[in-house]
Design a protein around this motif. Structure first.
Motif, PDB file in Angstrom:
ATOM      1  N   TYR A 344      49.411  31.527  50.443  1.00 48.76           N
ATOM      2  CA  TYR A 344      48.454  30.978  49.483  1.00 48.76           C
ATOM      3  C   TYR A 344      49.161  30.144  48.420  1.00 48.76           C
ATOM      4  O   TYR A 344      50.341  30.360  48.122  1.00 48.76           O
ATOM      5  N   VAL A 345      48.402  29.184  47.854  1.00 50.87           N
ATOM      6  CA  VAL A 345      48.846  28.486  46.647  1.00 50.87           C
ATOM      7  C   VAL A 345      48.048  29.045  45.477  1.00 50.87           C
ATOM      8  O   VAL A 345      46.941  29.554  45.640  1.00 50.87           O
ATOM      9  N   ALA A 346      48.603  28.933  44.284  1.00 53.00           N
ATOM     10  CA  ALA A 346      47.958  29.499  43.100  1.00 53.00           C
ATOM     11  C   ALA A 346      46.809  28.606  42.635  1.00 53.00           C
ATOM     12  O   ALA A 346      46.912  27.376  42.677  1.00 53.00           O
ATOM     13  N   PRO A 347      45.713  29.200  42.183  1.00 54.20           N
ATOM     14  CA  PRO A 347      44.598  28.408  41.640  1.00 54.20           C
ATOM     15  C   PRO A 347      44.948  27.849  40.273  1.00 54.20           C
ATOM     16  O   PRO A 347      45.881  28.313  39.620  1.00 54.20           O
ATOM     17  N   ASN A 348      44.206  26.846  39.851  1.00 58.15           N
ATOM     18  CA  ASN A 348      44.393  26.282  38.520  1.00 58.15           C
ATOM     19  C   ASN A 348      43.703  27.135  37.474  1.00 58.15           C
ATOM     20  O   ASN A 348      42.808  27.938  37.779  1.00 58.15           O
ATOM     21  N   MET A 349      44.109  26.952  36.231  1.00 59.55           N
ATOM     22  CA  MET A 349      43.497  27.677  35.127  1.00 59.55           C
ATOM     23  C   MET A 349      41.995  27.391  35.101  1.00 59.55           C
ATOM     24  O   MET A 349      41.564  26.254  35.155  1.00 59.55           O
ATOM     25  N   GLY A 350      41.201  28.463  35.047  1.00 59.06           N
ATOM     26  CA  GLY A 350      39.747  28.316  34.948  1.00 59.06           C
ATOM     27  C   GLY A 350      39.026  28.397  36.270  1.00 59.06           C
ATOM     28  O   GLY A 350      37.798  28.601  36.293  1.00 59.06           O
ATOM     29  N   GLU A 351      39.721  28.274  37.397  1.00 60.14           N
ATOM     30  CA  GLU A 351      39.040  28.283  38.698  1.00 60.14           C
ATOM     31  C   GLU A 351      38.541  29.669  39.091  1.00 60.14           C
ATOM     32  O   GLU A 351      37.646  29.786  39.929  1.00 60.14           O
ATOM     33  N   LEU A 352      39.134  30.702  38.531  1.00 59.22           N
ATOM     34  CA  LEU A 352      38.725  32.071  38.893  1.00 59.22           C
ATOM     35  C   LEU A 352      37.924  32.754  37.795  1.00 59.22           C
ATOM     36  O   LEU A 352      37.742  33.970  37.830  1.00 59.22           O
ATOM     37  N   GLU A 353      37.450  31.985  36.819  1.00 63.10           N
ATOM     38  CA  GLU A 353      36.680  32.591  35.736  1.00 63.10           C
ATOM     39  C   GLU A 353      35.350  33.140  36.261  1.00 63.10           C
ATOM     40  O   GLU A 353      34.745  32.581  37.172  1.00 63.10           O
ATOM     41  N   SER A 354      34.912  34.239  35.643  1.00 63.52           N
ATOM     42  CA  SER A 354      33.677  34.899  36.068  1.00 63.52           C
ATOM     43  C   SER A 354      32.898  35.372  34.854  1.00 63.52           C
ATOM     44  O   SER A 354      33.472  35.649  33.796  1.00 63.52           O
ATOM     45  N   ASP A 355      31.587  35.457  35.013  1.00 59.05           N
ATOM     46  CA  ASP A 355      30.739  35.977  33.934  1.00 59.05           C
ATOM     47  C   ASP A 355      30.760  37.497  33.894  1.00 59.05           C
ATOM     48  O   ASP A 355      30.275  38.107  32.938  1.00 59.05           O
ATOM     49  N   VAL A 356      31.286  38.122  34.956  1.00 56.14           N
ATOM     50  CA  VAL A 356      31.338  39.578  35.016  1.00 56.14           C
ATOM     51  C   VAL A 356      32.431  40.085  34.080  1.00 56.14           C
ATOM     52  O   VAL A 356      33.571  39.630  34.137  1.00 56.14           O
ATOM     53  N   VAL A 357      32.070  41.010  33.210  1.00 57.12           N
ATOM     54  CA  VAL A 357      33.020  41.559  32.248  1.00 57.12           C
ATOM     55  C   VAL A 357      33.349  42.991  32.630  1.00 57.12           C
ATOM     56  O   VAL A 357      32.459  43.805  32.866  1.00 57.12           O
TER      57      VAL A 357
END
Length: 461
Positions: A344-357
Motif C-alpha cells: 500500500y501507499v499512504a493516503p494524504n492528509m484528510g483522505e481518511l477523515e470521518s464524522d464518526v467520533v
C-alpha cells in the motif's frame, strides 16, 4: 505515486518536463486501486510536477516525502549506516555505495559556545568556548584592571572584533567539533556571529572543509534553523523540552539551579548593563561570567544525558539530531516502508477523515469527601494497549476489507470495523517500543523519555 488510470494523461502533462519516467509498481491505494510511481532526477522537477498534476485533478500520494529521507527509510537506516563500496579509492571515495542500517554510536566531540555582546547585539564583546580539554575566552579589546588578583581563565585579547572573530574561527577549525551546544545557541549565538561576520566581510565558514552554514527562517514566528556541513548545533532548551523535562522557566539561571544547584555569575533584570560595564571596566570578570555560562550548559548536557538522548532518538526514529519536534515525521519514517512492503501507499492528509467520533474511555463520577485510604489504579499505556489487543491499524483494516477475510482471520473493532490478524504494522511497532521502553527504564537513562513520547502514538493515528 499516482493512480494507474491517470498514468497516460500524466505522461502527456509532464512531457514539457525533462528527466522523468512513469512505471507500474506493485502497490495500491487505501481504496484498493493500483498505482504508478513517477521518478525524477531532481527534487525541484518533482515539486513542479506535483503542482502540475494536482492542478489538473490528478492526486499525488507521498509527494511530500523528501527523496533522501525516502532513500534511507526504505532501507530502514535511521542514524548509523554501513557503507559498502568495493570500488572506492582515495581519489573517488564513494560512488553509489550500498548502504545498510547499523547500530553505531560514535564518540562525538562537543563544544559549548556562548557569546557576550552589547544589548543590541550589534557589538561583540567576547566568545567563550568550553570543551573536554580546552576552556578559553576570545576577548575584544585590551586587558583592563581587575578586582581579581589571579584568574584561572585563559583569556586571549584582540584589538578588534574582526581580529577576535578571525582567531576564533581559526581555533574552531583546528578543534574541529562534531557538535556545538549552547543555550539559544541557534537563535542567538550562531545567528549573531553570522551577522557580525557578514558586517565585517568575513566568511562564517564553520562547516567542515571550510564550508559556510546555511540558514532557514520560518515566516510565522521567525524561528531560525541552521545546517552546518559536517556538524550539528544542539540547543539545550529544545532538547530538554524534547526529552520531556518540564520547568517553570527555561532560562539558563533557573534550569542550572534546578539541575546543578548553581547558577550564572550575573543574573537579574540589569544583567545587560552589568555586562557592558564589565566589558568597559573589568574584562577578566566578564570572561569568567562568559565561561561560566559555557560550563553550566556543558554540565546540564552531561547531567541529563542530552547528547545521549539526541543520539538514541535519532537511532530509533530516523530524525536528525537537531530536529525539533517531529513526532509525526518519526512515525512516518518507521511506518511507511513497512506499509509499502504490505503493498500500500499512504493516503494524504484528510483522505481518511470521518464524522464518526470514538467514545473514548469511561470516566466515573467522583464522590467528594475525605478518605483515610486511597487506592490509585492506572492502566499502563492504555491506548497503545488497546491498539495491540484489537490489532488496530490502518493497514490491517485495509487488508481485512480488500481481501474479504473469514471471521477467524479478523478482529472486530469499533463501529463495525475489522482488522486482519496477519499483516498489521502498528501493533508490532508498539510492542517493540514497549519492550525498548522497559529496558530503558531499567537502565534509568534518558532514552526512556523518547519511548514514553513515542508511545503516545494514539494522538498521531
Amino acid at each position: 505515486f499516482i493512480q494507474s488510470e491517470h498514468a497516460l494523461r500524466a505522461k502527456i502533462l509532464l512531457k514539457p518536463l525533462s528527466n522523468f519516467r512513469i512505471a507500474k509498481v506493485e502497490l495500491k491505494t487505501f481504496n484498493n486501486n493500483p498505482v504508478h510511481a513517477v521518478y525524477f532526477k531532481s527534487h525541484r522537477t518533482s515539486r513542479d510536477a506535483r503542482n502540475l498534476l494536482e492542478s489538473n485533478g490528478i492526486i499525488c500520494w507521498e509527494a511530500d516525502i523528501r527523496p533522501h529521507e525516502r532513500y534511507l527509510m526504505e532501507r530502514f537506516i535511521t542514524a548509523g549506516a554501513i557503507i559498502d563500496d568495493e570500488s572506492s579509492t582515495k581519489k573517488n571515495p564513494f560512488l553509489n555505495p550500498r548502504l545498510a542500517p547499523a547500530e553505531y554510536r560514535p564518540e562525538l566531540k562537543l563544544l559549548s559556545l556562548d557569546i557576550e555582546t552589547s544589548m543590541t547585539a550589534s557589538e561583540l564583546f567576547s566568545i567563550g568556548v568550553w570543551t573536554a580539554h580546552d576552556r578559553k575566552v576570545f576577548m575584544v579589546g585590551a586587558e583592563t584592571p581587575s578586582t581579581h588578583s589571579v584568574t584561572t581563565v585563559d583569556i586571549q585579547y584582540f584589538d578588534s572584533q574582526l581580529s577576535c572573530l578571525q582567531n576564533f574561527l581559526k581555533w574552531f577549525s583546528e578543534y574541529d567539533p562534531d557538535v556545538i551546544i549552547g543555550w539559544s545557541v541557534v537563535q542567538f549565538d550562531l545567528w549573531v556571529l553570522e551577522t557580525l561576520c557578514k558586517k565585517l566581510g568575513i566568511n562564517f565558514a564553520i562547516g567542515r572543509a571550510d564550508q559556510s552554514a546555511h540558514w532557514r527562517q520560518e515566516e510565522g514566528d521567525g524561528r531560525r534553523y541552521i545546517v552546518i556541513p559536517g556538524r550539528v548545533a544542539l540547543d539545550g532548551i529544545e532538547l530538554l523540552k524534547a526529552a520531556n523535562f518540564h520547568y517553570e522557566s527555561y532560562s539558563l539561571q533557573y534550569v542550572s539551579e534546578a539541575i546543578l544547584g548553581s547558577g550564572k555569575l550575573l543574573h537579574g533584570s540589569g544583567r545587560g548593563e552589568d555586562i557592558a560595564r564589565l566589558f568597559a571596566e573589568d574584562k577578566q570578570s566578564l570572561a569568567e561570567y562568559n565561561l561560566r555560562d559555557c560550563e553550566l550548559v556543558w554540565d546540564i548536557f552531561i547531567q541529563k544525558k542530552l547528547l545521549h538522548f539526541a543520539v538514541e532518538r535519532s537511532q530509533l526514529t530516523g530524525l536528525l539530531l537537531d530536529r525539533v519536534g517531529g513526532s509525526v515525521a518519526a512515525f512516518e519514517y518507521s511506518y511507511l516502508p513497512r506499509l509499502h512492503r504490505r503493498g500500500y501507499v499512504a493516503p494524504n492528509m484528510g483522505e481518511l477523515e470521518s464524522d464518526v467520533v470514538s467514545p473514548g474511555g469511561y470516566v466515573m463520577n467522583s464522590q467528594p469527601g475525605i478518605y483515610d485510604n486511597i487506592l490509585v489504579l492506572d492502566f499502563k499505556s492504555l491506548y497503545p494497549s488497546i491498539i495491540r489487543t484489537f490489532l488496530i491499524d490502518p493497514c490491517a483494516f485495509w487488508i481485512a476489507e480488500h481481501e474479504q477475510l473469514p471471521e477467524d482471520a479478523i478482529v472486530p473493532g469499533f463501529n463495525g470495523a475489522h482488522f486482519a490478524r496477519e499483516g498489521h504494522i502498528l501493533p508490532q511497532m508498539i510492542e517493540n517500543l514497549s519492550a525498548a521502553r522497559d529496558v530503558a527504564k531499567k537502565q534509568k537513562n534518558a532514552s526512556k523519555r523518547i519511548l514514553i513520547i513515542l508511545l503516545r502514538i494514539d494522538g498521531i493515528c
